[in-house]
Write a protein that holds these residues in place. Structure first.
Motif, PDB file in Angstrom:
ATOM      1  N   LEU A 217       8.575  -6.961  -1.454  1.00 15.73           N
ATOM      2  CA  LEU A 217       7.173  -6.734  -0.961  1.00 15.73           C
ATOM      3  C   LEU A 217       6.322  -6.230  -2.036  1.00 15.73           C
ATOM      4  CD1 LEU A 217       7.572  -5.891   2.521  1.00 15.73           C
ATOM      5  CD2 LEU A 217       7.580  -8.225   1.721  1.00 15.73           C
ATOM      6  N   GLY A 218       6.767  -5.932  -3.158  1.00 15.66           N
ATOM      7  CA  GLY A 218       6.010  -5.152  -4.184  1.00 15.66           C
ATOM      8  C   GLY A 218       5.762  -3.753  -3.809  1.00 15.66           C
ATOM      9  N   ILE A 219       6.466  -3.192  -2.824  1.00 13.42           N
ATOM     10  CA  ILE A 219       6.048  -1.736  -2.462  1.00 13.42           C
ATOM     11  C   ILE A 219       6.307  -0.790  -3.724  1.00 13.42           C
ATOM     12  CG2 ILE A 219       6.576  -0.055  -0.972  1.00 13.42           C
ATOM     13  CD1 ILE A 219       6.954  -2.198   1.301  1.00 13.42           C
ATOM     14  N   THR A 329       1.241  -0.872  -1.216  1.00 11.81           N
ATOM     15  CA  THR A 329       1.428  -2.330  -1.124  1.00 11.81           C
ATOM     16  C   THR A 329       0.637  -3.024  -1.991  1.00 11.81           C
ATOM     17  OG1 THR A 329      -0.285  -2.745   0.607  1.00 11.81           O
ATOM     18  CG2 THR A 329       1.851  -2.083   1.456  1.00 11.81           C
ATOM     19  N   PRO A 330       1.028  -4.192  -2.607  1.00 12.52           N
ATOM     20  CA  PRO A 330       0.335  -4.904  -3.578  1.00 12.52           C
ATOM     21  C   PRO A 330      -1.397  -4.932  -3.288  1.00 12.52           C
ATOM     22  CG  PRO A 330       2.280  -6.091  -3.379  1.00 12.52           C
ATOM     23  CD  PRO A 330       2.167  -5.157  -2.227  1.00 12.52           C
ATOM     24  N   ASP A 331      -1.865  -5.123  -1.933  1.00 17.28           N
ATOM     25  CA  ASP A 331      -3.081  -5.459  -1.609  1.00 17.28           C
ATOM     26  C   ASP A 331      -3.468  -4.262  -0.927  1.00 17.28           C
ATOM     27  OD1 ASP A 331      -2.045  -5.405   0.642  1.00 17.28           O
ATOM     28  OD2 ASP A 331      -2.424  -7.381   1.680  1.00 17.28           O
ATOM     29  N   GLU A 332      -2.729  -3.152  -0.978  1.00 15.68           N
ATOM     30  CA  GLU A 332      -3.250  -1.900  -0.411  1.00 15.68           C
ATOM     31  C   GLU A 332      -3.558  -1.799   1.212  1.00 15.68           C
ATOM     32  OE1 GLU A 332      -5.870   0.589  -2.839  1.00 15.68           O
ATOM     33  OE2 GLU A 332      -4.836  -0.321  -4.771  1.00 15.68           O
ATOM     34  N   ASP A 333      -3.095  -2.734   1.827  1.00 19.81           N
ATOM     35  CA  ASP A 333      -3.497  -2.959   3.175  1.00 19.81           C
ATOM     36  C   ASP A 333      -1.731  -2.565   3.771  1.00 19.81           C
ATOM     37  OD1 ASP A 333      -6.008  -3.572   3.305  1.00 19.81           O
ATOM     38  OD2 ASP A 333      -5.328  -5.786   3.298  1.00 19.81           O
ATOM     39  N   PHE A 334      -1.970  -1.984   4.931  1.00 22.45           N
ATOM     40  CA  PHE A 334      -0.643  -1.537   5.659  1.00 22.45           C
ATOM     41  C   PHE A 334       0.322  -2.623   6.206  1.00 22.45           C
ATOM     42  CE2 PHE A 334      -4.119   1.466   7.567  1.00 22.45           C
ATOM     43  CZ  PHE A 334      -4.330   2.139   6.381  1.00 22.45           C
ATOM     44  N   LEU A 335       1.697  -2.485   6.403  1.00 22.46           N
ATOM     45  CA  LEU A 335       2.592  -3.107   7.022  1.00 22.46           C
ATOM     46  C   LEU A 335       2.737  -2.239   8.397  1.00 22.46           C
ATOM     47  CD1 LEU A 335       4.950  -3.377   4.006  1.00 22.46           C
ATOM     48  CD2 LEU A 335       3.342  -4.875   4.535  1.00 22.46           C
ATOM     49  N   VAL A 346      10.766  -2.491  14.287  1.00 24.17           N
ATOM     50  CA  VAL A 346       9.268  -2.305  14.242  1.00 24.17           C
ATOM     51  C   VAL A 346       9.150  -1.372  13.036  1.00 24.17           C
ATOM     52  CG1 VAL A 346       7.190  -1.626  15.130  1.00 24.17           C
ATOM     53  CG2 VAL A 346       9.023  -2.418  16.876  1.00 24.17           C
ATOM     54  N   LEU A 347       8.362  -2.196  12.138  1.00 22.52           N
ATOM     55  CA  LEU A 347       8.073  -1.609  10.806  1.00 22.52           C
ATOM     56  C   LEU A 347       6.709  -0.911  10.658  1.00 22.52           C
ATOM     57  CD1 LEU A 347       9.030  -1.295   7.838  1.00 22.52           C
ATOM     58  CD2 LEU A 347       8.109  -3.477   7.454  1.00 22.52           C
ATOM     59  N   ALA A 348       6.608   0.180   9.923  1.00 26.03           N
ATOM     60  CA  ALA A 348       5.472   0.789   9.668  1.00 26.03           C
ATOM     61  C   ALA A 348       5.743   1.438   8.420  1.00 26.03           C
ATOM     62  CB  ALA A 348       4.954   1.815  10.578  1.00 26.03           C
ATOM     63  N   GLY A 349       4.781   1.052   7.280  1.00 27.60           N
ATOM     64  CA  GLY A 349       4.993   1.388   6.012  1.00 27.60           C
ATOM     65  C   GLY A 349       3.760   0.980   5.180  1.00 27.60           C
ATOM     66  N   PRO A 384       3.460  -7.692   8.669  1.00 29.45           N
ATOM     67  CA  PRO A 384       4.288  -7.516   7.461  1.00 29.45           C
ATOM     68  C   PRO A 384       4.831  -8.840   6.928  1.00 29.45           C
ATOM     69  CG  PRO A 384       5.203  -5.961   9.158  1.00 29.45           C
ATOM     70  CD  PRO A 384       3.856  -6.821   9.721  1.00 29.45           C
ATOM     71  N   GLN A 385       4.668 -10.109   7.873  1.00 28.85           N
ATOM     72  CA  GLN A 385       4.953 -11.290   7.329  1.00 28.85           C
ATOM     73  C   GLN A 385       4.110 -11.898   6.382  1.00 28.85           C
ATOM     74  OE1 GLN A 385       8.644 -11.884   9.432  1.00 28.85           O
ATOM     75  NE2 GLN A 385       7.841 -13.072   7.746  1.00 28.85           N
ATOM     76  N   ARG A 386       2.803 -11.219   5.886  1.00 31.97           N
ATOM     77  CA  ARG A 386       1.809 -11.934   5.151  1.00 31.97           C
ATOM     78  C   ARG A 386       2.254 -11.674   3.758  1.00 31.97           C
ATOM     79  NH1 ARG A 386       0.134  -6.497   5.667  1.00 31.97           N
ATOM     80  NH2 ARG A 386      -0.462  -5.349   3.596  1.00 31.97           N
ATOM     81  N   GLN A 387       3.325 -10.764   3.419  1.00 26.38           N
ATOM     82  CA  GLN A 387       3.662 -10.720   2.151  1.00 26.38           C
ATOM     83  C   GLN A 387       4.658 -11.804   1.530  1.00 26.38           C
ATOM     84  OE1 GLN A 387       2.647  -8.070   0.112  1.00 26.38           O
ATOM     85  NE2 GLN A 387       1.450  -7.380   1.824  1.00 26.38           N
TER      86      GLN A 387
END
Length: 387
Positions: A217-219, A329-335, A346-349, A384-387
């Motif tokens: 995900l480029g994290i 994250t690459p777009d600096e928005d959350f996951l 359930v993911l938070a990152g 998170p699926q947007r990545q």
């Protein structure tokens, strides 16, 4: 022999987001186990340093504003439930050139959501805030919906309340493996196995270590340094002032706080443009979370000192410094949410250095997702699926 525990939900990581998720689940009566590799409120991750900014005319995008408002409400809930002051309401100042992100972004968010604010000309800004040294032509935006969050206290309060509501809290318990499953995901701590209906993963900079099934995900994990600078002049402008964010002409976005101890002012750099005066090292330097960021050095102090010089009555040599980690994250928005290859989780990152203020609302959203599979909170942009 190993031990097997069973519960409805496991929360992995009890930092900013996990502590809130644990509390929201426990207060709803959901059987929950919280697992933390250190001790809640530790200084090994991204949720220490005594203070965090909350602001509403959101520079990073007007689409964040509904989520900030939801966070304000839930911070008030936590304060009431804990009986502690966790949020100091100071107002917020954003300053820079008229076309800078700090000014134009704040104005866009304020206009779009009809937020109460003031737009100050260069002359008005300097007259209102004489303890800030503005460059010629710099403007300012001022809003009342801004303040200081106390991160260690907030995390401690949420974990304590969760325990009082029935959650089981396991500390100094490093997770070694997480096994996704649509019906019964499993968390392993050495030989101890926890079987659950859902697992909330709020592991901060360790997320991709614990979830190698994630695609790239480029994290990335980066080092940042904070500095506390002694007040050398009259303390009042710095003890009674606003949180602030300032955009410099060279692309540096930095931030600061009113003094909480009456002696020092804390500042830090959020980002720099490539080729800025002090490129590399502090801003963008990769970090192994198990090792942690390297300790602050004289170069860090010198860089921050150049920014401290933009404040009147503040020394340019820090009294102390602290290093922390940004998980970007690459777009600096959350996951926040689910991924198809991680059933039962359930993911938070990826909170990218600006997530703490949202932790109260993130925790509520994570509890919703774990309990019901959905939430009414405005988190669609963090899928998170947007990545």
């Amino acid at each position: 022999m190993g031990e097997t525990l069973r519960t409805d939900t496991v929360v992995v990581g009890l930092g900013a987001m996990g502590s809130q998720a644990l509390w929201h689940l426990a207060r709803r009566g959901v059987p929950t186990v919280g697992v933390e590799q250190f001790v809640p409120g530790h200084d090994r991750g991204s949720s220490h340093g005594e203070s965090r900014i909350i602001r509403t005319a959101y520079v990073e995008g007007a689409e964040y504003v509904p989520f900030v408002r939801a966070a304000w409400e839930r911070w008030a809930d936590l304060e009431q439930a804990s009986g502690q002051e966790l949020l100091l309401r100071t107002g917020a100042l954003m300053a820079g050139a008229p076309d800078s992100g700090a000014v134009s972004g704040a104005l866009t968010a304020a206009s779009h959501h009809a937020l109460e604010h003031e737009h100050l000309s260069p002359e008005q800004a300097q007259a209102r805030f004489p303890h800030h040294r503005f460059a010629p032509g710099e403007e300012a935006v001022v809003e009342q919906e801004g303040g200081v969050l106390l991160p260690e206290a907030a995390i401690g309060a949420a974990v304590r309340l969760a325990g009082e509501a029935g959650a089981r809290v396991l500390t100094e318990a490093p997770v070694t493996r997480i096994v996704p499953d649509p019906e019964q995901p499993t968390v392993w701590m050495g030989g101890t196995e926890i079987r659950a209906r859902r697992v909330v993963v709020a592991a901060g900079s360790w997320t991709t270590r614990l979830l190698p099934q994630l695609p790239d995900l480029g994290i990335r994990v980066e080092r940042r340094v904070l500095g506390w600078f002694p007040i050398t002049g009259a303390p009042e402008p710095h003890t009674g002032g606003q949180v602030f964010a300032r955009d410099e002409a060279d692309g540096t976005l930095w931030f600061g706080f009113p003094s909480l101890d009456g002696r020092t002012v804390k500042i830090g750099v959020h980002s720099e443009a490539p080729g800025a005066r002090f490129p590399g090292a502090q801003w963008g330097e990769p970090v192994d979370p198990d090792t942690g960021p390297r300790a602050p050095d004289t170069a860090d102090g010198a860089r921050l000192g150049l920014l401290a010089a933009r404040l009147d009555g503040v020394a340019t040599t820090p009294e102390r410094m602290s290093a922390c980690m940004y998980t970007m994250t690459p777009d600096e928005d959350f996951l926040i949410g689910h991924r198809a290859e991680l059933p039962g989780l359930v993911l938070a990152g990826g909170f990218s250095g600006h997530g703490f203020k949202f932790a109260s609302a993130v925790g509520a959203a994570l509890a919703d997702l774990a309990e019901h599979g959905r939430t009414d909170l405005p988190i669609d942009m963090f899928d998170p699926q947007r990545q």
